[in-house]
Design an enzyme around this catalytic site. Structure first.
Site, PDB file in Angstrom:
ATOM      1  N   ALA A 199      -2.589   1.471  20.200  1.00  0.00           N
ATOM      2  CA  ALA A 199      -1.369   0.992  19.459  1.00  0.00           C
ATOM      3  C   ALA A 199      -1.683   0.657  18.071  1.00  0.00           C
ATOM      4  O   ALA A 199      -2.441   0.341  17.803  1.00  0.00           O
ATOM      5  CB  ALA A 199      -0.892  -0.320  20.305  1.00  0.00           C
ATOM      6  N   GLY A 217      -1.481  -0.857  14.596  1.00  0.00           N
ATOM      7  CA  GLY A 217      -1.593  -2.591  14.026  1.00  0.00           C
ATOM      8  C   GLY A 217      -0.626  -2.589  13.033  1.00  0.00           C
ATOM      9  O   GLY A 217      -0.506  -3.822  12.720  1.00  0.00           O
ATOM     10  N   ARG A 271      -0.179   5.620  18.485  1.00  0.00           N
ATOM     11  CA  ARG A 271      -0.712   6.653  17.781  1.00  0.00           C
ATOM     12  C   ARG A 271      -1.583   7.644  18.725  1.00  0.00           C
ATOM     13  O   ARG A 271      -2.458   7.070  19.445  1.00  0.00           O
ATOM     14  CB  ARG A 271      -1.517   6.405  16.533  1.00  0.00           C
ATOM     15  CG  ARG A 271      -0.697   5.481  15.376  1.00  0.00           C
ATOM     16  CD  ARG A 271      -1.176   5.786  14.255  1.00  0.00           C
ATOM     17  NE  ARG A 271      -0.747   4.577  13.318  1.00  0.00           N
ATOM     18  CZ  ARG A 271       0.543   4.565  12.767  1.00  0.00           C
ATOM     19  NH1 ARG A 271       1.304   5.601  13.280  1.00  0.00           N
ATOM     20  NH2 ARG A 271       0.947   3.518  12.193  1.00  0.00           N
ATOM     21  N   ASP A 322      -1.655   1.622  -3.436  1.00  0.00           N
ATOM     22  CA  ASP A 322      -2.480   0.531  -4.322  1.00  0.00           C
ATOM     23  C   ASP A 322      -3.509   0.839  -4.736  1.00  0.00           C
ATOM     24  O   ASP A 322      -4.692  -0.190  -4.948  1.00  0.00           O
ATOM     25  CB  ASP A 322      -2.157  -0.823  -3.474  1.00  0.00           C
ATOM     26  CG  ASP A 322      -3.060  -0.680  -2.238  1.00  0.00           C
ATOM     27  OD1 ASP A 322      -3.101   0.553  -1.719  1.00  0.00           O
ATOM     28  OD2 ASP A 322      -3.432  -1.562  -1.420  1.00  0.00           O
ATOM     29  N   SER A 337       0.929  -1.228  -0.235  1.00  0.00           N
ATOM     30  CA  SER A 337      -0.055  -0.063   0.055  1.00  0.00           C
ATOM     31  C   SER A 337       0.866   1.261  -0.038  1.00  0.00           C
ATOM     32  O   SER A 337       1.569   1.376  -0.957  1.00  0.00           O
ATOM     33  CB  SER A 337      -0.883   0.038   1.356  1.00  0.00           C
ATOM     34  OG  SER A 337      -1.834   0.864   1.253  1.00  0.00           O
TER      35      SER A 337
HETATM   36  C1  16G Z   1      -4.295  -0.577   7.666  1.00  0.00           C
HETATM   37  C2  16G Z   1      -5.716  -0.790   7.306  1.00  0.00           C
HETATM   38  C3  16G Z   1      -6.337   0.724   7.463  1.00  0.00           C
HETATM   39  C4  16G Z   1      -5.837   1.200   9.018  1.00  0.00           C
HETATM   40  C5  16G Z   1      -4.428   1.319   8.771  1.00  0.00           C
HETATM   41  C6  16G Z   1      -4.184   1.452  10.267  1.00  0.00           C
HETATM   42  C7  16G Z   1      -6.859  -2.067   5.905  1.00  0.00           C
HETATM   43  C8  16G Z   1      -6.761  -2.655   4.453  1.00  0.00           C
HETATM   44  N1  16G Z   1      -5.873  -1.159   6.033  1.00  0.00           N
HETATM   45  O1  16G Z   1      -3.568   0.142   6.531  1.00  0.00           O
HETATM   46  O2  16G Z   1      -7.551   0.562   7.162  1.00  0.00           O
HETATM   47  O3  16G Z   1      -6.321   2.583   8.754  1.00  0.00           O
HETATM   48  O4  16G Z   1      -3.909   0.035   8.940  1.00  0.00           O
HETATM   49  O5  16G Z   1      -2.777   1.654  10.571  1.00  0.00           O
HETATM   50  O6  16G Z   1      -7.444  -2.573   6.901  1.00  0.00           O
HETATM   51  P1  16G Z   1      -2.112   1.631  11.951  1.00  0.00           P
HETATM   52  O7  16G Z   1      -2.751   0.582  13.046  1.00  0.00           O
HETATM   53  O8  16G Z   1      -0.628   1.464  11.924  1.00  0.00           O
HETATM   54  O9  16G Z   1      -2.478   3.207  12.651  1.00  0.00           O
END
Ligand code: 16G
Length: 536
Positions: free
Chosen positions: A505, A507, A513, A284, A65
């Site tokens: 936290a 993901g 964050r 993407d 992505s």
């Molecule tokens: C991933 C997720 C997106 C979310 C982001 C949060 C999908 C396809 N993509 O890119 O939706 O906003 O993670 O990232 O589910 P973070 O947990 O690092 O803040």
């Protein structure tokens, strides 16, 4: 060779780098050189999943992505084009963490036994990848896993993520009354272009649109799509920029939807031009952000996922009303904790629609949106779509109109169900949706921005020793662990006007964050810093 021997031999060819892996919000995502063995093992899981689900086609997408070019990722797409069922994320994690080739074969067989999977049944997996050079090696590992498990497979080569989701659903619905479209990349373009013409109804798009493609797969795919729009029916002037896919090092570099959203400014290249309508896709092409530099006020205006969501909810809500279906169909909006409070207020108070908040990650929003007849979901970062239930689609197609206005509303709604990607957020499809709505409302980006005023907000990334000690509740809006942390955050929030803040936290990275919003920019900044201080 027996199946087991083949699996073991394939695994030896694509060794795993020992460390702990976890199937997260975006599948497995990391430095590309760690992913070859991971992708091989994901191939094994995809084969099991297909056999478990009556040999339906399963998708595998290779992309990272908006991450830099050296990263890559691999994720599984379920038969309807949605994300892998959550229960199976555990199985993916177990397979990928198998300590040796032999253990891998054992875990694979144990999963088949536990899940009552017939390993002799046919299986099918289809896959695609973005423009990252590492994608090629990963696809080879994937194909080897599919060969080792005697699984039919189709390599769709370079695709946007939403195109792969489309193809999975189209493959599984081919020849049924619920056919989702032709099973080809061209079929995807034809479906969108045809629906775009139907929804535009001869309306005009007055100004050019500049589309920044983050030097990712969206560039060539958008150009290909534009060839399918009959310009005599819908003149649509698009300037595609940042579409260099030949130099991997520029992928997502100072461009793209994530850059615009997090930096809250336009990409420096091409030089921003006041008054020009712009939007950015991510690497993407599943996220979309609009923006422009208002020549009258000299201010940069960003129209993010919250704005697209409220625009879509307002437009579709009005159409459902004109179609006489407001009492029959449940319309709702799904957001995450990151949604600007002003957008939530606008949707609940002005549009009078329910809003449900879910944890971050598309799978959560998508699932909740499926509970409505018209479920609008967007993350603030620009990822989202609108889902229509079977009841809604039938109502749009089968209701007998009593007036020309009602007929027009029903026709437009029916066309929207084809224009909007029903499987996942899709930047190209979402962009067409925004263009259709602006054309119908005869709005420019200023009109759109004036619907409500965003609360000033700030997002901070905080390095922590161990993010896993932080656990959330209430759709990530509150911390349950470590104890006492939330009480400290509450104390700080109380000191500011119209304020809200949360910490979660990430993901996708080893970091926390922190989000804060308040009545003024300086207060939002101050609050974010204080909450960051609490969790660091
Ligand atoms: C991933 C997720 C997106 C979310 C982001 C949060 C999908 C396809 N993509 O890119 O939706 O906003 O993670 O990232 O589910 P973070 O947990 O690092 O803040």
């Amino acid at each position: 060779m027996s199946h087991n021997e083949q699996i073991i031999a394939g695994s030896a060819k694509h060794p795993i780098v020992p460390q702990h892996y976890r199937y997260g919000t975006a599948g497995f995502r990391m430095k590309a050189d760690l992913l070859e063995g991971v992708t091989y093992r994901v191939g094994l899981l995809a084969a099991l999943r297909s056999r478990k689900l009556n040999s339906q086609a399963i998708g595998v997408m290779i992309t990272a992505s908006h991450n830099p070019a050296i990263d890559n990722g691999v994720k599984i797409v379920d038969p309807m084009g949605d994300m892998l069922e959550q229960e199976w994320e555990r199985y993916a994690t177990a397979l990928v963490n198998a300590p040796s080739d032999k253990d891998l074969a054992k875990i694979y067989n144990a999963l088949a036994t536990d899940l009552k999977i017939d390993l002799e049944a046919p299986a099918k997996v289809i896959y695609g990848r973005d423009t990252r050079p590492s994608g090629h090696t990963l696809v080879t590992a994937l194909a080897d896993a599919l060969d080792a498990t005697n699984t039919e497979h189709v390599d769709y080569k370079i695709l946007t993520t939403p195109q792969l989701h489309y193809l999975v659903r189209a493959t599984n619905s081919e020849g049924t009354p619920a056919s989702y479209g032709e099973v080809s990349e061209v079929g995807y373009y034809k479906k969108l272009a045809e629906a775009f013409v139907r929804t535009m109804k001869g309306k005009r798009i007055p100004q050019v649109l500049q589309v920044d493609c983050a030097n990712g797969v969206g560039g060539p795919k958008l150009k290909e799509f534009l060839k399918h729009i009959p310009q005599d029916k819908v003149p649509f002037a698009v300037q595609v920029v940042n579409d260099d896919v030949l130099r991997p090092e520029v992928l997502n570099l100072d461009s793209g939807a994530d850059y615009v959203k997090t930096k809250q400014r336009a990409p420096p290249i091409p030089k921003p031009q006041p008054g020009l309508r712009c939007c950015s896709l991510d690497g993407d092409a599943d996220r979309l952000i609009y923006y422009w530099h208002d020549p009258e006020t000299n201010v940069f205006v960003m129209l993010d996922g919250d704005r697209i969501s409220s625009l879509a909810a307002s437009f579709i809500g009005d159409l459902v009303e004109s179609a006489g279906l407001r009492d029959e169909l449940r319309i709702g909006v799904v957001q995450t904790a990151y949604a600007n409070g002003a957008s939530t207020h606008y949707i609940t108070q002005h549009l009078k629609l329910p809003v449900i908040c879910t944890p971050t990650g598309v799978k959560h929003l998508h699932h909740v949106a499926q509970g409505f007849d018209v479920g609008v979901y967007f993350e603030a970062n620009g990822h989202g779509t609108v889902l229509f239930s079977l009841d809604a689609i039938n109502a749009f197609k089968k209701t007998t109109p009593q007036s020309p206005a009602q007929k027009e509303a029903l026709d437009t709604l029916a066309a929207l169900t084809d224009l909007i990607n029903q499987t996942v957020g899709d930047a190209i499809s979402d962009m067409l949706l925004v263009e259709v709505i602006l054309a119908h409302k005869n709005w420019n980006l200023r009109d759109w921005a004036l619907t409500y005023q965003d609360l000033p907000n700030r997002l901070v990334r905080v390095e922590v020793a161990n993010k896993d000690v932080f656990r959330t509740t209430d759709a990530e809006r509150r911390l349950s662990h470590p104890e006492g942390c939330q009480a400290e955050i509450d104390q700080e929030v109380k000191k500011f006007k119209d304020a809200r803040s949360f910490a979660r936290a990430s993901g996708t990275e080893n970091a926390m964050r922190v989000y804060a919003e308040a009545a003024t920019r300086s207060e939002a900044n101050e609050l974010a810093e204080r909450v960051a201080g609490i969790v660091s």
